[in-house]
Design an enzyme around this catalytic site. Structure first.
Site, mmCIF file in Angstrom:
data_model
loop_
_atom_site.group_PDB
_atom_site.id
_atom_site.type_symbol
_atom_site.label_atom_id
_atom_site.label_comp_id
_atom_site.label_asym_id
_atom_site.label_seq_id
_atom_site.Cartn_x
_atom_site.Cartn_y
_atom_site.Cartn_z
ATOM 1 N N ASP A 115 -24.889 -13.439 72.934
ATOM 2 C CA ASP A 115 -25.379 -14.843 72.660
ATOM 3 C C ASP A 115 -26.815 -15.185 72.246
ATOM 4 O OD1 ASP A 115 -22.718 -15.383 73.008
ATOM 5 O OD2 ASP A 115 -23.111 -16.168 75.062
ATOM 6 N N GLU A 145 -15.559 -18.624 71.601
ATOM 7 C CA GLU A 145 -16.120 -18.961 72.774
ATOM 8 C C GLU A 145 -15.458 -20.185 73.714
ATOM 9 O OE1 GLU A 145 -20.159 -17.954 73.987
ATOM 10 O OE2 GLU A 145 -19.893 -15.949 73.226
ATOM 11 N N HIS A 174 -34.790 -8.421 80.668
ATOM 12 C CA HIS A 174 -34.020 -9.627 80.908
ATOM 13 C C HIS A 174 -32.996 -9.442 82.042
ATOM 14 C CE1 HIS A 174 -36.562 -11.684 78.264
ATOM 15 N NE2 HIS A 174 -35.570 -12.415 77.695
HETATM 16 C C1 FAD Z 1 -30.896 -15.507 77.720
HETATM 17 C C2 FAD Z 1 -30.068 -14.325 77.958
HETATM 18 C C3 FAD Z 1 -28.851 -14.324 77.449
HETATM 19 C C4 FAD Z 1 -27.885 -13.157 77.564
HETATM 20 N N1 FAD Z 1 -26.889 -13.306 77.057
HETATM 21 C C5 FAD Z 1 -26.005 -12.189 77.177
HETATM 22 C C6 FAD Z 1 -24.548 -12.346 76.291
HETATM 23 O O1 FAD Z 1 -24.320 -12.879 75.535
HETATM 24 N N2 FAD Z 1 -23.873 -11.128 76.377
HETATM 25 C C7 FAD Z 1 -24.239 -10.233 77.299
HETATM 26 O O2 FAD Z 1 -23.448 -9.272 77.374
HETATM 27 N N3 FAD Z 1 -25.360 -10.104 77.877
HETATM 28 C C8 FAD Z 1 -26.319 -11.301 77.935
HETATM 29 N N4 FAD Z 1 -27.405 -11.205 78.582
HETATM 30 C C9 FAD Z 1 -27.772 -10.103 79.695
HETATM 31 C C10 FAD Z 1 -28.454 -8.939 78.880
HETATM 32 O O3 FAD Z 1 -27.248 -8.248 78.020
HETATM 33 C C11 FAD Z 1 -28.624 -8.074 80.199
HETATM 34 O O4 FAD Z 1 -29.687 -8.570 81.180
HETATM 35 C C12 FAD Z 1 -29.751 -6.779 79.336
HETATM 36 O O5 FAD Z 1 -29.753 -5.981 80.323
HETATM 37 C C13 FAD Z 1 -30.965 -7.252 78.905
HETATM 38 O O6 FAD Z 1 -31.376 -6.348 78.101
HETATM 39 P P1 FAD Z 1 -33.182 -6.126 78.373
HETATM 40 O O7 FAD Z 1 -33.555 -5.153 77.058
HETATM 41 O O8 FAD Z 1 -33.780 -7.132 78.703
HETATM 42 O O9 FAD Z 1 -32.819 -4.974 79.429
HETATM 43 P P2 FAD Z 1 -33.524 -4.649 80.647
HETATM 44 O O10 FAD Z 1 -33.565 -5.829 81.712
HETATM 45 O O11 FAD Z 1 -35.115 -4.354 80.594
HETATM 46 O O12 FAD Z 1 -32.883 -3.694 81.372
HETATM 47 C C14 FAD Z 1 -31.484 -3.657 82.037
HETATM 48 C C15 FAD Z 1 -31.061 -2.338 82.895
HETATM 49 O O13 FAD Z 1 -30.627 -1.505 81.678
HETATM 50 C C16 FAD Z 1 -31.691 -0.170 82.092
HETATM 51 N N5 FAD Z 1 -32.230 0.184 80.586
HETATM 52 C C17 FAD Z 1 -33.058 -0.440 79.647
HETATM 53 N N6 FAD Z 1 -33.414 0.129 78.737
HETATM 54 C C18 FAD Z 1 -32.601 1.096 78.762
HETATM 55 C C19 FAD Z 1 -32.390 2.516 77.856
HETATM 56 N N7 FAD Z 1 -32.988 2.432 76.465
HETATM 57 N N8 FAD Z 1 -31.873 3.290 78.478
HETATM 58 C C20 FAD Z 1 -31.352 3.318 79.639
HETATM 59 N N9 FAD Z 1 -31.369 2.158 80.461
HETATM 60 C C21 FAD Z 1 -31.977 1.132 80.055
HETATM 61 C C22 FAD Z 1 -32.876 -0.732 82.861
HETATM 62 O O14 FAD Z 1 -33.139 0.222 83.735
HETATM 63 C C23 FAD Z 1 -31.935 -1.751 83.529
HETATM 64 O O15 FAD Z 1 -31.287 -1.165 84.664
HETATM 65 C C24 FAD Z 1 -28.374 -12.302 78.404
HETATM 66 C C25 FAD Z 1 -29.371 -12.263 79.228
HETATM 67 C C26 FAD Z 1 -30.247 -13.212 78.902
HETATM 68 C C27 FAD Z 1 -31.471 -13.295 79.810
#
Ligand code: FAD
Ligand code: NAG
Ligand code: NAG
Ligand code: NAG
Ligand code: NAG
Length: 533
Positions: free
Chosen positions: A173, A284, A110
Site C-alpha cells: 500500500d 481491499e 520500516h
Molecule cells: C507505512 C507502511 C506501510 C506498509 N504497507 C505494507 C503493505 O501494504 N503490505 C505489506 O506487505 N507490508 C507493508 N508494510 C510493511 C513492510 O513491507 C515491511 O515493514 C518491510 O520490511 C519494510 O521494508 P524496509 O525496506 O523498510 O525493510 P527494513 O525494515 O529495513 O527490513 C525488514 C527486514 O528485512 C531485512 N532486510 C532488509 N533488506 C534486506 C535485504 N536486501 N536482504 C535481506 N534482508 C533484508 C532486515 O534485516 C529486516 O529484518 C508497510 C510498512 C509501513 C511502515
C-alpha cells in the site's frame, strides 16, 4: 534456554544468548559498559571496500517505523558494490562464532520492532547500494522485467518502469519501502488476490549468504536458496538484486468505495469479487469502528477537501465496513470501463447511497499513502510509535474473529485504519519461507494505529499495546488458526509454533546458509550456536 545473566560464558556469548527481550538487552547494556566489540569492529577498518564503514554513534541505524526499539550498532556499512557486502559478511564468518558479531541489512527501516537493527553489530545501509546500482528495464521481451538493486525503493522501481510504459504487478500500500525489505516479508496489497504477493512475482535474485558467498538464484538455479530468502525475514542471506516481472501499465484508475453495515454481506461480496473471472484490479477493505475524524485515517485517504462527501463516512458509533476497489483503464477506454464497473457493482449488496467513485492517475493511486504521510508529518504524527499488528485469518474463522474483535476489543479506529481483505492461497508458493493459514482463502487483517506522544487513555502506546495483546489472546483462546504477518515473537518456541510443520525446513536452511546466525538478529529467531552449548 539459559537465562542470560546466569550463563558462564563470555560477554560475547551473553549477547548472543539474550532471550529475545528488549528489557534483558537494555539491562545487559546498562550493566556492561561494553566495548566488547571494539576490537572486532576495529578489524573492519582493514577491510577493503568501495564504499565505507562509519563507526560513530549512529542513531539512524537504531531507528525504525515502529519507533519503540532502538539498538545501536557498532558499525554501519555504506556499500556501493555487492562485493562490499560479500567481503564484510565473509570477514565476520571467518572470525568464527566467538566474535559474536551480527549483521543486519537495513532497507528503509520500516520495520516495527527492531528487525533491521543489530545491537553492537554491523548495519548494512542497503539504500547506499541502491543509489549506485542502476536499474535496468528489459522491455523488448515477451516477458518484460526490471533488474533492480534490493536497496531501491519501490516508488523508484515504479517511476523507472513507467518510462517504458510498464509496471510491476503486485504492490504494497506504501511504496517507500525497499525491494529487499518487502521480499524478505511478502509484500501484500489489493493486487495479491490476483497476482499473489510480491514474493510470488520474482524471476531471479542475487543473494549474499551468511558465509559471504554471492549466489544468483531462481526457480531453476539454486532454487532452495531462492525460496528460502523469499519471506525469509533476512535469515538466509542479504538480497542484493532482484529481477521483477513487468506488465503494460495502465494510465488511470477508477477508485471506488462503498459501505456496508453488515459484516457477512461485506465479506460475501469481497469473496465473490476475488473469485470472479472478470473483476476489479485491486480489492481491499476497512473496518470502521466509531470513527470521529477522517484525516487521521491516512491509509484510506478520503479527500479532506470534500467534507460533505466525507461526512457520510463518519461511522457515528457504529461499526461499518468499507470495500475499496479499483479498475485500471486508459483514457480511450473510459466509456467501456464505466459500463464494466456498473455491471460489477450491480452484483454487490452495499448500501446504495454510499457509492463513491473517483479517478486518479495510476501512479497517484499506487503512491496514495505518501500523500497522507506528508499530512501526518506536518502534524508531527509520523515519527511516533506504531504498535501495528498484522494477522492472517482463515476464512472459516472470520466471523468469530470479527464478532470478538470489532467493536469489542477494538472500540474505535480513530488512531489508524484497520484493513480487512481476503486472498486466495493458490497464489502463494509454499516452497518459500512464508507461512499462511491452513485454508484456501484467508484474510489479511491489519491494525495500523499510531500512539500519540505523551497522551494517556485510548491514544497512548500502553493502551494500544494492551489492545493488541487482547486480540492475540482472543485468537489464541478461540484457536482460530491465525498467523502473524511481519511476525514478532519472544521465544524460539513461539517461532516454532508460527512455522508449524515448516519449521524443520526453516531451521535446516538456516544451518545451510547462515550457520553462525550472523544475519538479521533483530528478528530474534536464531542465536549463535555457541550460546546454546
Ligand atoms: C507505512 C507502511 C506501510 C506498509 N504497507 C505494507 C503493505 O501494504 N503490505 C505489506 O506487505 N507490508 C507493508 N508494510 C510493511 C513492510 O513491507 C515491511 O515493514 C518491510 O520490511 C519494510 O521494508 P524496509 O525496506 O523498510 O525493510 P527494513 O525494515 O529495513 O527490513 C525488514 C527486514 O528485512 C531485512 N532486510 C532488509 N533488506 C534486506 C535485504 N536486501 N536482504 C535481506 N534482508 C533484508 C532486515 O534485516 C529486516 O529484518 C508497510 C510498512 C509501513 C511502515
Ligand atoms: C560513505 O558512503 C556514503 C554512501 O556512499 C557517502 O554518502 C558518504 O559520504 C561516505 N563517507 C565517507 C566518509 O566517505
Ligand atoms: C482459489 O484459486 C484456485 C486456483 O485458481 C481456484 O481453483 C479456487 O476456486 C479459488 N478459490 C476460491 C474460493 O475462489
Ligand atoms: C464513540 O466515540 C465517542 C467519542 O469519542 C464516544 O463518546 C462514544 O461513547 C463512542 N461510542 C461507542 C459506541 O463506543
Ligand atoms: C505445497 O503445496 C503442494 C500443492 O498443494 C503440496 O502438494 C505440498 O505438499 C505442499 N508442501 C508443503 C511443504 O506444504
Amino acid at each position: 534456554m539459559r537465562h542470560p545473566f546466569t550463563s558462564s560464558h563470555s560477554n560475547v556469548v551473553l549477547i548472543r544468548n539474550f532471550t529475545f527481550t528488549a528489557v534483558y538487552i537494555l539491562c545487559f547494556v546498562a550493566v556492561n559498559p561494553s566495548l566488547v566489540f571494539s576490537s572486532t569492529t576495529t578489524s573492519l577498518k582493514t577491510l577493503q571496500v568501495h564504499g565505507n564503514f562509519t563507526f560513530e554513534r549512529n542513531e539512524f541505524a537504531s531507528r525504525d517505523f515502529g519507533n519503540r526499539i532502538h539498538f545501536l550498532p557498532s558499525a554501519v556499512l555504506h556499500p556501493v558494490k555487492v562485493s562490499d557486502i560479500a567481503s564484510t559478511i565473509k570477514h565476520v564468518w571467518q572470525m568464527g562464532p566467538d566474535s559474536g558479531l551480527t549483521i543486519a541489512a537495513r532497507g528503509h527501516g520500516h520495520s516495527l520492532q527492531g528487525q533491521a537493527q543489530a545491537l553492537q553489530g554491523i548495519v548494512i545501509n542497503m539504500e547506499s547500494l541502491g543509489l549506485q546500482e542502476k536499474m535496468q528495464v528489459y522491455s523488448g521481451k515477451s516477458l518484460p522485467y526490471v533488474d533492480v538493486s534490493a536497496g531501491e525503493l519501490w516508488i523508484n522501481v515504479l517511476r523507472e518502469s513507467l518510462k517504458h510504459g510498464l509496471s510491476p504487478k503486485s504492490w504494497t500500500d506504501y511504496l517507500h519501502l525497499t525491494v529487499g525489505g518487502t521480499l524478505s516479508n511478502a509484500g501484500i496489497s489489493g493486487q495479491a488476490f490476483r497476482h499473489g504477493p510480491q514474493i510470488s512475482n520474482v524471476y531471479q535474485l542475487e543473494v549474499v549468504t551468511g558465509k559471504g558467498a554471492v549466489v544468483v538464484c531462481s526457480e531453476e538455479k539454486n532454487a532452495d536458496l531462492f525460496h528460502a530468502v523469499l519471506g525469509g525475514l533476512g535469515q538466509f542471506g542479504v538480497i542484493t538484486r532482484a529481477r521483477i516481472p513487468l506488465e503494460p501499465a495502465p494510465k488511470m484508475v477508477k477508485w471506488i468505495r462503498v459501505l456496508y453495515s453488515d459484516f457477512s454481506t461485506f465479506t460475501r461480496d469481497q469473496e465473490h469479487l476475488i473469485s470472479a473471472e472478470n473483476t476489479f484490479d485491486y480489492i481491499e477493505g476497512l473496518a470502521i469502528v466509531n470513527r470521529t475524524g477522517l484525516v487521521n485515517n491516512w491509509r484510506s485517504s478520503f479527500n479532506p477537501e470534500d467534507p460533505v462527501r466525507a461526512s457520510q463516512f463518519v461511522s457515528d458509533g457504529r461499526t461499518l465496513f468499507c470495500l475499496e476497489l479499483t479498475k485500471n483503464f486508459n483514457p480511450d477506454e473510459a466509456a467501456d470501463v464505466d459500463k464494466e464497473i456498473k455491471s460489477l457493482l450491480s452484483q454487490l449488496n452495499y448500501i446504495p447511497s454510499t457509492l463513491f467513485v473517483t479517478e486518479v492517475s495510476y501512479i497517484d493511486f499506487l503512491d496514495r499513502v505518501h500523500l497522507a504521510e506528508h499530512k501526518l508529518r506536518s502534524k508531527g504524527l509520523w515519527d511516533i510509535p506504531h504498535p501495528w499488528l498484522n494477522l492472517l485469518v482463515p476464512k472459516s474463522k472470520m466471523h468469530v474473529f470479527a464478532e470478538g474483535v470489532f467493536g469489542k476489543i477494538v472500540t474505535d479506529t480513530n488512531n489508524g485504519p484497520v484493513l480487512v481483505y481476503p486472498v486466495n492461497k493458490s497464489k502463494w508458493d509454499n516452497r518459500t519461507s512464508f507461512v499462511t493459514p491452513d485454508e484456501d482463502i484467508f484474510y489479511v487483517v491489519a491494525f495500523l494505529p499510531h500512539a500519540v506522544p505523551s497522551s494517556t487513555g485510548e491514544n497512548s502506546l500502553e493502551y494500544l499495546l494492551s489492545v493488541n495483546q487482547r486480540i492475540l489472546d482472543f485468537v489464541e483462546e478461540a484457536d482460530l488458526g491465525v498467523k502473524q504477518y511481519l511476525p514478532h515473537y519472544k521465544s524460539q518456541e513461539e517461532w516454532q509454533r508460527h512455522f508449524g510443520s515448516r519449521w524443520e525446513v526453516f531451521a535446516r536452511r538456516k544451518s545451510d546458509y547462515d550457520p553462525l546466525a550472523i544475519l538479521a538478529p533483530g528478528q530474534g529467531i536464531f542465536q549463535n550456536p555457541i550460546s546454546v552449548l
